[in-house]
Design a protein around this motif. Structure first.
Motif, PDB file in Angstrom:
ATOM      1  N   LYS A  50      38.855   7.266  -2.638  1.00  0.00           N
ATOM      2  CA  LYS A  50      37.809   6.904  -3.583  1.00  0.00           C
ATOM      3  C   LYS A  50      36.777   6.081  -2.824  1.00  0.00           C
ATOM      4  CE  LYS A  50      36.997   4.810  -8.104  1.00  0.00           C
ATOM      5  NZ  LYS A  50      37.606   4.088  -9.259  1.00  0.00           N
ATOM      6  N   LEU A  51      35.672   6.726  -2.461  1.00  0.00           N
ATOM      7  CA  LEU A  51      34.696   6.114  -1.562  1.00  0.00           C
ATOM      8  C   LEU A  51      33.512   5.528  -2.314  1.00  0.00           C
ATOM      9  CD1 LEU A  51      34.668   8.941   1.138  1.00  0.00           C
ATOM     10  CD2 LEU A  51      35.902   6.763   1.257  1.00  0.00           C
ATOM     11  N   SER A  52      32.952   4.457  -1.747  1.00  0.00           N
ATOM     12  CA  SER A  52      31.751   3.838  -2.287  1.00  0.00           C
ATOM     13  C   SER A  52      30.506   4.267  -1.516  1.00  0.00           C
ATOM     14  CB  SER A  52      31.875   2.315  -2.241  1.00  0.00           C
ATOM     15  OG  SER A  52      32.957   1.880  -3.044  1.00  0.00           O
ATOM     16  N   GLN A  61      27.940  18.438  -1.862  1.00  0.00           N
ATOM     17  CA  GLN A  61      26.952  18.739  -2.894  1.00  0.00           C
ATOM     18  C   GLN A  61      27.449  19.783  -3.895  1.00  0.00           C
ATOM     19  OE1 GLN A  61      23.986  16.907  -3.120  1.00  0.00           O
ATOM     20  NE2 GLN A  61      25.213  15.802  -1.617  1.00  0.00           N
ATOM     21  N   ALA A  62      28.435  20.568  -3.497  1.00  0.00           N
ATOM     22  CA  ALA A  62      28.972  21.598  -4.387  1.00  0.00           C
ATOM     23  C   ALA A  62      29.932  21.023  -5.424  1.00  0.00           C
ATOM     24  CB  ALA A  62      29.679  22.683  -3.574  1.00  0.00           C
ATOM     25  N   ASP A  63      30.318  19.761  -5.266  1.00  0.00           N
ATOM     26  CA  ASP A  63      31.256  19.132  -6.194  1.00  0.00           C
ATOM     27  C   ASP A  63      30.511  18.112  -7.057  1.00  0.00           C
ATOM     28  OD1 ASP A  63      33.214  17.000  -7.113  1.00  0.00           O
ATOM     29  OD2 ASP A  63      34.616  18.418  -6.199  1.00  0.00           O
ATOM     30  N   PRO A  64      30.541  18.282  -8.385  1.00  0.00           N
ATOM     31  CA  PRO A  64      29.788  17.381  -9.275  1.00  0.00           C
ATOM     32  C   PRO A  64      30.157  15.915  -9.137  1.00  0.00           C
ATOM     33  CG  PRO A  64      30.568  19.318 -10.474  1.00  0.00           C
ATOM     34  CD  PRO A  64      31.246  19.347  -9.142  1.00  0.00           C
ATOM     35  N   GLU A  65      31.401  15.617  -8.778  1.00  0.00           N
ATOM     36  CA  GLU A  65      31.827  14.223  -8.636  1.00  0.00           C
ATOM     37  C   GLU A  65      31.515  13.672  -7.253  1.00  0.00           C
ATOM     38  OE1 GLU A  65      32.908  12.207 -11.030  1.00  0.00           O
ATOM     39  OE2 GLU A  65      32.480  13.882 -12.373  1.00  0.00           O
ATOM     40  N   LEU A  66      31.788  14.464  -6.215  1.00  0.00           N
ATOM     41  CA  LEU A  66      31.574  13.989  -4.843  1.00  0.00           C
ATOM     42  C   LEU A  66      30.100  13.715  -4.565  1.00  0.00           C
ATOM     43  CD1 LEU A  66      33.995  16.279  -2.782  1.00  0.00           C
ATOM     44  CD2 LEU A  66      34.398  13.959  -3.622  1.00  0.00           C
ATOM     45  N   ARG A  67      29.228  14.483  -5.156  1.00  0.00           N
ATOM     46  CA  ARG A  67      27.809  14.304  -4.863  1.00  0.00           C
ATOM     47  C   ARG A  67      27.226  13.052  -5.518  1.00  0.00           C
ATOM     48  NH1 ARG A  67      24.153  18.621  -8.141  1.00  0.00           N
ATOM     49  NH2 ARG A  67      24.960  18.287 -10.232  1.00  0.00           N
ATOM     50  N   LYS A  68      28.029  12.351  -6.332  1.00  0.00           N
ATOM     51  CA  LYS A  68      27.596  11.071  -6.897  1.00  0.00           C
ATOM     52  C   LYS A  68      27.759   9.922  -5.902  1.00  0.00           C
ATOM     53  CE  LYS A  68      29.011  12.340 -11.621  1.00  0.00           C
ATOM     54  NZ  LYS A  68      29.938  11.974 -12.730  1.00  0.00           N
ATOM     55  N   ILE A  69      28.541  10.148  -4.837  1.00  0.00           N
ATOM     56  CA  ILE A  69      28.797   9.090  -3.852  1.00  0.00           C
ATOM     57  C   ILE A  69      27.536   8.850  -3.010  1.00  0.00           C
ATOM     58  CG2 ILE A  69      30.249   8.355  -1.928  1.00  0.00           C
ATOM     59  CD1 ILE A  69      32.353  10.376  -2.893  1.00  0.00           C
TER      60      ILE A  69
END
Length: 223
Positions: free
Chosen positions: A47-49, A70-78
């Motif tokens: 779980k990265l900041s 960028q293809a992952d809706p959650e990962l691209r929020k980081i």
């Protein structure tokens, strides 16, 4: 135990150590990855900041890691900082202005590092287009498809994990006024464009892997 984790993905030990030493003291942990594949594993497991990503990496390039994030809706929020000694390497793939991540040129000093992190945090909170538009908006050199004419509805503002207050207070608040376009496009048009992008991306990924192997070989020879 650190409540925030910063991932530094760079194949040069000096750069990874430099980032660690330049960060102000705070309640966070710095994770290090020496290639794109190892970095992607951290991204998927931790779980990265914040992610700091070198654009030219062995095993899996920074460009490939960027696409998967960028293809992952959650990962691209980081919040994301892309690093490179040659900015043109990045702009050949992703057109400016960089709306959702910050670019940090090498070499850099502590002030530039802190500024880039602050801007990356601000940009990560900007409203994002639909996922298909994100993929379409990635500029691909010599491609025949373009997403400049595609208008899509925007998603709600993404909230990212906060980097410690030591970084928040290190630089003045940065303001970004990037607004994604809105409008109406039929589902059929979006699906057709998405299919073209997927096919085109598959071909490009194959070429990128070949190029990465060549670049990795050259870097090993000159080290």
């Amino acid at each position: 135990m650190a409540s925030n984790k910063i991932l530094v993905i760079d194949d040069t030990t000096v750069v990874r150590v430099k980032v660690r030493e330049m960060l102000p003291p705070g309640n966070f942990e710095v994770l290090e990855a020496k290639d794109g594949l190892e970095g992607l594993n951290f991204i998927l497991q931790e779980k990265l900041s914040l992610i700091m990503l070198d654009f030219l990496l062995p095993k899996m390039s920074g460009w490939e890691v960027f696409q998967k994030v960028q293809a992952d809706p959650e990962l691209r929020k980081i919040p994301l900082v892309i690093m490179s000694g040659r900015k043109e390497e990045v702009t050949e793939k992703i057109t400016e202005p960089f709306e959702y991540f910050e670019f940090l040129g090498k070499p850099f000093d502590q002030k530039q590092l802190i500024s880039a992190i602050k801007l990356a945090m601000t940009k990560a909170k900007q409203p994002r287009p639909e996922l298909v538009a994100v993929g379409a908006a990635v500029a691909v050199k010599n491609s025949t498809a373009t997403a400049s004419g595609v208008a899509t509805a925007t998603m709600p503002t993404a909230t990212s994990n906060a980097i410690p207050s030591a970084i928040n207070t290190a630089m003045p608040t940065a303001v970004s006024n990037a607004d994604p376009s809105t409008g109406g496009v039929s589902n059929a048009e979006i699906n057709a464009l998405n299919e073209k992008i997927v096919k085109m991306q598959a071909e490009i990924d194959g070429l990128k892997k070949q190029l990465t192997q060549v670049v990795t070989f050259i870097k090993q020879k000159i080290k």
